[in-house]
Design a protein around this motif. Structure first.
Motif, mmCIF file in Angstrom:
data_model
loop_
_atom_site.group_PDB
_atom_site.id
_atom_site.type_symbol
_atom_site.label_atom_id
_atom_site.label_comp_id
_atom_site.label_asym_id
_atom_site.label_seq_id
_atom_site.Cartn_x
_atom_site.Cartn_y
_atom_site.Cartn_z
ATOM 1 N N HIS A 28 0.806 -1.219 0.000
ATOM 2 C CA HIS A 28 0.000 0.000 0.000
ATOM 3 C C HIS A 28 0.842 1.274 0.000
ATOM 4 O O HIS A 28 0.314 2.362 -0.135
ATOM 5 C CB HIS A 28 -0.916 0.015 1.230
ATOM 6 N N THR A 29 2.145 1.158 0.186
ATOM 7 C CA THR A 29 2.994 2.341 0.243
ATOM 8 C C THR A 29 3.261 2.877 -1.161
ATOM 9 O O THR A 29 3.039 2.186 -2.154
ATOM 10 C CB THR A 29 4.347 2.027 0.904
ATOM 11 N N GLU A 85 -8.787 -7.835 -11.291
ATOM 12 C CA GLU A 85 -8.262 -9.198 -11.263
ATOM 13 C C GLU A 85 -7.804 -9.613 -12.655
ATOM 14 O O GLU A 85 -8.422 -9.253 -13.655
ATOM 15 C CB GLU A 85 -9.366 -10.137 -10.772
ATOM 16 N N SER A 86 -6.728 -10.380 -12.691
ATOM 17 C CA SER A 86 -6.254 -10.977 -13.931
ATOM 18 C C SER A 86 -5.647 -12.329 -13.591
ATOM 19 O O SER A 86 -4.841 -12.431 -12.661
ATOM 20 C CB SER A 86 -5.201 -10.082 -14.590
ATOM 21 N N GLY A 92 -5.365 -4.967 -7.735
ATOM 22 C CA GLY A 92 -5.625 -3.759 -6.969
ATOM 23 C C GLY A 92 -7.080 -3.726 -6.555
ATOM 24 O O GLY A 92 -7.847 -4.638 -6.860
ATOM 25 N N TYR A 93 -7.452 -2.646 -5.881
ATOM 26 C CA TYR A 93 -8.844 -2.515 -5.450
ATOM 27 C C TYR A 93 -9.213 -1.060 -5.254
ATOM 28 O O TYR A 93 -8.352 -0.189 -5.123
ATOM 29 C CB TYR A 93 -9.114 -3.321 -4.183
ATOM 30 N N GLY A 113 -1.378 -2.868 -6.983
ATOM 31 C CA GLY A 113 -0.183 -3.624 -6.628
ATOM 32 C C GLY A 113 1.053 -3.000 -7.254
ATOM 33 O O GLY A 113 1.017 -2.498 -8.377
ATOM 34 N N LYS A 114 2.155 -3.039 -6.537
ATOM 35 C CA LYS A 114 3.371 -2.347 -6.961
ATOM 36 C C LYS A 114 3.826 -2.770 -8.359
ATOM 37 O O LYS A 114 4.278 -1.934 -9.142
ATOM 38 C CB LYS A 114 4.478 -2.620 -5.938
ATOM 39 N N ALA A 115 3.704 -4.032 -8.687
ATOM 40 C CA ALA A 115 4.155 -4.523 -9.989
ATOM 41 C C ALA A 115 3.306 -3.997 -11.151
ATOM 42 O O ALA A 115 3.725 -4.077 -12.309
ATOM 43 C CB ALA A 115 4.135 -6.046 -9.996
ATOM 44 N N PHE A 116 2.144 -3.441 -10.857
ATOM 45 C CA PHE A 116 1.216 -3.031 -11.918
ATOM 46 C C PHE A 116 1.033 -1.516 -11.989
ATOM 47 O O PHE A 116 0.181 -1.029 -12.706
ATOM 48 C CB PHE A 116 -0.130 -3.717 -11.709
#
Length: 118
Positions: A28-29, A85-86, A92-93, A113-116
């Motif tokens: 979340h950061t 979702e994938s 994420g949300y 999400g950090k990767a996305f």
């Protein structure tokens, strides 16, 4: 799961406590090199507030402003808690608080999400 970016995903309502746990496990950061500086000035009977973007001398890690238990309570209210979702992975949300009068929604949480990100 790889950190490869996904180009296709679906957005749907959250369905279970397990999905909530996946949401809470997301990083979340975030990191920034800019902040808003607020100037407050009294001009007679008016107060003027001005924001300007200021570049920081180095990157700053910013913690998420809400605790896990607050997110759990938000999910239990079920106003509007959506996940992206994938391939059965939560990317994420977004959590919205709905007000019926006047008809509007407020984004309470938005996490990717950090990767996305980007």
């Amino acid at each position: 799961m790889s950190t490869q970016k996904r180009s296709q995903f679906i957005v749907r309502e959250i369905q279970s406590q397990a999905e909530l746990a996946s949401c809470l496990d997301l990083d979340h950061t975030y990191v920034t090199d800019h902040v808003w500086q607020m100037d407050l000035r009294d001009e007679g009977e008016e107060t003027v507030v001005r924001y300007r973007t200021v570049r920081l001398p180095r990157l700053m890690d910013v913690p998420y402003p809400r605790e896990r238990d607050q997110l759990t309570v938000a999910w239990q209210k079920l106003d509007c808690f959506l996940v992206a979702e994938s391939d059965d992975h939560i990317l994420g949300y977004v959590n919205l608080r709905i007000e019926l009068v006047p008809s509007r929604g407020w984004i309470q949480d938005l996490v990717v999400g950090k990767a996305f990100r980007r």
